[in-house]
Design an enzyme around this catalytic site. Structure first.
Site, short mmCIF file in Angstrom:
data_model
loop_
_atom_site.label_atom_id
_atom_site.label_comp_id
_atom_site.label_asym_id
_atom_site.label_seq_id
_atom_site.Cartn_x
_atom_site.Cartn_y
_atom_site.Cartn_z
N SER A 167 49.20 30.19 37.52
CA SER A 167 47.76 30.09 37.28
C SER A 167 47.25 31.40 36.72
CB SER A 167 47.02 29.79 38.58
OG SER A 167 46.99 30.93 39.43
N ASP A 168 46.19 31.32 35.91
CA ASP A 168 45.43 32.54 35.68
C ASP A 168 44.85 32.95 37.02
OD1 ASP A 168 44.13 34.67 34.52
OD2 ASP A 168 43.18 33.51 32.93
N TRP A 169 44.54 34.20 37.16
CA TRP A 169 44.16 34.75 38.46
C TRP A 169 42.82 34.13 38.90
CZ3 TRP A 169 48.59 35.91 37.11
CH2 TRP A 169 49.41 36.82 37.77
#
Length: 783
Positions: free
Chosen positions: A235-237
């Site tokens: 995931s993106d953060w």
């Protein structure tokens, strides 16, 4: 696990872990590290930001690593490096990034970013390569190969249709199937299939209403089943919305840590039967496989880092990233200290009296704001580097301030000093650009204008001395209303830590500029494709321009632009020979021509190949880039160049079949110096993919008549039906083809026109029989 552990063995190892341990592997231990499982010999590994340098948090620094990251080489961001159009250079920079990543013990560098520049307003455009998917895909694959050649991984981002920062955590990119496939996913497909990044990072946004982190169509159906992706999806953060839903969709690793909250959700979902444990096993196996790869590559590069060598590469890359937009003759003889009067103003004579004006000469903007900010190992300024190369007098005045608030008195004083300096010089180098606060991750711009005080400064300086070279510093496109009033413009983008030296090299001709635009520079924001649909409303943005992104839009509308996609000048000149195009044994198109350096100095030309299919069945742009090459030539040298257009890149997404289709026909192949500078044209016949659409009662009569199985029977029946409609023919104007009118009618409604046909030429029973016959499996001929 050992270096020789196979994927199958890694998969089997999850059987040694408890349910809770498997779940723990699917989220981070902290902001940058995965979780270890000590008894199983699974270490934690570090993933950290790129993409144009390593941003690793220093021990004891802030948790984001923003304020205290280890020093690293800041190479030109993608907006600059992409303008080189040079696969080998990008791969070399990738190798250097991989070296620094390996030395620092980091497993995965988070990059490259290859999202399409849908609008020039996107605050993160400096991290992206182009408005075109072929450029983004080819150069993105080169970066991945370079980084991963050093035993560390990459994270291809942001997947997908993440083309704005406004409301980025929730906004839905509402995009039709063809532009989604042909524009926004095509570059990702190229990188995955050509380079296999270790990880792909899913984006924050929703796509057609579904979060990217929860979309099984995107993360499994497209990415894995269609493209054959072998790695892990991270995931993106902070991009995770519903963790269990995301895991089932194919989102393997959540970052950063959820402090165990989402791990517990996964365990509970397995225990109550809402989640098949096999799904968790698959994700945990992918994490273990990533750890295995990191272990195998650990120590591949030994330190310490050669800071000077990497700085030299950063300077080379920056010089190759500067686009010479314009280079006219000097406007005033005092600037021409050379013997060749009337020559273009650049390169500058080293003994000329030069006035440097603009705060960016002293305080360079060399990178964008946000998660990609690098703590550089050193930083060159244009002021110092120009003085180091010059033999004549070089003065400097600020000209303007980039501070958020500046008094009118200070602005007037700075402008007055600049005018005085310009009046006393042979030539002015005027540094203009966007202050860092105007473009950043997390928000978008609201216009494409340079600050008003800078535009006023241009007017004042040009009036004092017309011999002005403008050097731009900007992460996104800016309007250039002064373009016709200054002799030369260098688009300097954001050039990394060695940009100051690179600017000096290009100004004096130590480096011959060779970069070209990977995005169009329009006259006005109102001209841009997404103007009416950016940034959307109520967490939805409609991609109303469809396929017509960037140059595709301007060409289709025959719209004038300031500088077109692919444009860039050189201090030498190039001529193109006649191009030929032929289909090779793989079905790809080989385009061959000669390119000659007709000037008096060595240089590089970016040769571009565009294709079109006039009269094709599917809507297409006027022309589309399909191949390119950066060709280095000595003065007077002639080289034969062959560029290959992949057959798959000719395909369009057929929404009827939900599949890629290469349409057959005579393709026009334009070989060009830019999207609007066509140098040679060839034609080549391409055999199309066979298409047989299933017939229904909604299929048009024309479609049924064209069907290879039942077409002839329908043509006969329709002809018989039309023969009984002489009265209709009689009332038609002369020359009107009644049968042509019938072609668009659904076959299921044809019976109404045959109601008085005693022969029953087109009965409901006949229609149903024809449909069944057409859709029945066809026997293949025996060998």
């Amino acid at each position: 696990m050992t270096d020789t552990t196979t994927a199958a063995e890694a998969a089997a190892s999850v059987t040694d872990l408890t349910l809770e341990e498997k779940a723990s592997l699917t989220s981070g231990a902290s902001f940058w590290y995965t979780k270890p499982i000590e008894h199983a010999g699974v270490p934690a590994i570090m993933l950290t930001d790129g993409p144009h340098g390593l941003r690793k948090q220093r021990e004891g620094g802030d948790h984001l690593g923003l304020g205290d990251s280890v020093p690293a080489t800041c190479f030109p961001p993608a907006v600059g490096l992409g303008s080189s159009w040079d696969v080998d250079l990008v791969e070399r920079v990738g190798g250097a990034l991989g070296t620094e990543t390996s030395i620092e013990g980091v497993a995965v560098l988070l990059g490259p970013g290859i999202n399409i520049k849908r609008s020039p307003l996107c605050g993160r455009n400096f991290e992206y390569l182009s408005e075109d998917p072929i450029v983004s895909g080819v150069l993105g694959a080169a970066m991945v190969r370079g980084v991963q050649s050093k035993g560390v991984g990459t994270s291809l981002k942001h997947f997908a249709a993440n083309n704005q920062e406004d409301d980025r955590m929730r906004s839905s990119s509402d995009v039709d199937a063809r532009p989604l496939r042909e524009i926004y996913l095509r570059g990702f497909q190229r990188v995955v299939e050509d380079a296999q990044p270790w990880t792909v990072m899913c984006s924050y946004n929703r796509i057609n209403g579904v979060y990217a982190s929860e979309d099984p169509w995107l993360l499994t159906g497209v990415l894995r089943d269609e493209w054959g992706f072998e790695g892990l999806v991270v995931s993106d953060w902070g991009a995770v919305n519903e963790r269990v839903t995301g895991l089932a969709a194919g989102m393997d690793l959540e970052m950063p840590s959820s402090n165990g909250v989402t791990d517990a959700q996964i365990v509970a979902a397995v225990e109550d039967g809402a989640l098949d444990e096999a799904v968790l096993d698959t994700a945990a196996t992918r994490v273990l496989d990533l750890v295995r790869k990191a272990q195998a590559g650990a120590g591949a590069v030994e330190g310490p880092l050669d800071i000077h060598a990497h700085h030299a590469l950063a300077r080379e890359a920056a010089g190759r990233s500067i686009v010479l937009l314009k280079n006219d003759a000097v406007a005033d003889a005092r600037a021409d200290a050379r013997a060749d009067a009337g020559a273009p103003i650049l390169p500058l004579a080293k003994d000329a009296r030069i006035a440097l004006i603009g705060e960016f000469a002293e305080k360079p903007r060399y990178q964008g704001a946000g998660s990609s900010m690098i703590n550089p190992t050193k930083l060159d300024t244009a002021l110092d580097e120009i003085r180091a190369l010059a033999d004549g007098d070089v003065t400097y005045t600020r000209g303007f301030s980039v501070a958020p608030t500046v008094s009118d008195d200070e602005t007037s004083e700075l402008r007055g000093e600049a005018v005085a300096a310009a009046s006393a010089a042979d030539v002015v180098v005027l540094f203009l650009g966007l202050p860092a606060r105007l473009e950043s991750e997390g928000y978008d711009r609201t216009d494409i204008d340079l600050p008003a005080e800078q535009l006023a400064l241009v007017d004042a300086v040009v009036e004092a001395n017309p011999n002005v070279v403008v050097v731009l510093s900007n992460g996104g496109v800016v309007a250039l209303p002064f373009a016709d009033r200054v002799p030369a413009i260098l688009e300097g983008w954001l050039l990394g830590q060695a940009g100051g030296g690179a600017i000096a090299d290009v100004l004096f001709g130590d480096v011959n500029p060779s970069a070209k635009l990977t995005e169009t520079i329009p006259h006005r924001l109102e001209d841009t494709p997404a103007f009416l649909d950016f940034p959307g409303e109520f967490s939805h943005v409609r991609y109303g321009e469809g396929l017509f992104v960037g140059y595709r839009w301007y060409d289709a509308r025959r719209m004038d632009v300031a500088f077109p996609f692919g444009h860039g000048l050189s201090y030498t000149t190039f001529s193109y020979g006649e191009a030929t195009a032929s289909v090779n044994a793989r079905g790809d198109i080989d385009v061959t021509l000669t390119v000659a350096n007709t000037g008096d100095r060595a240089g590089r030309e970016v040769v571009q190949v565009y294709t079109s299919l006039p009269g094709g069945a599917a809507q297409r742009p006027v022309r589309e880039l399909k191949a390119f090459a950066s060709v280095a030539l000595e003065a007077g040298e002639i080289a034969e160049v062959t560029l290959t257009v992949r057959r798959k890149d000719l395909a369009y997404w057929d929404t009827r079949l939900d599949a890629w289709v290469v349409e057959g026909g005579d393709y026009v192949v334009d070989v060009a110096a830019s999207s609007r500078d066509i140098r040679s044209t060839a034609e080549v016949t391409v055999e199309g993919d066979p298409i047989v659409l299933p017939l229904t009662r909604d299929s048009s009569i024309g479609e049924v008549m064209a069907h290879p199985v039942v077409g002839q029977m329908v043509q006969s029946a329709i002809a018989q039906m039309m023969s009984g409609m002489e009265g209709v023919e009689a009332i038609m104007p002369e020359g009107v083809d009644a049968s042509k009118m019938m072609e668009s009618f659904p076959i299921g409604r044809a019976g109404m026109f045959a109601a008085g046909d005693s022969n029953g030429a087109v009965s409901p029973e006949m229609i149903d029989g024809l449909i069944a016959m057409a859709n029945a499996p066809q026997q293949q001929p025996q060998d």
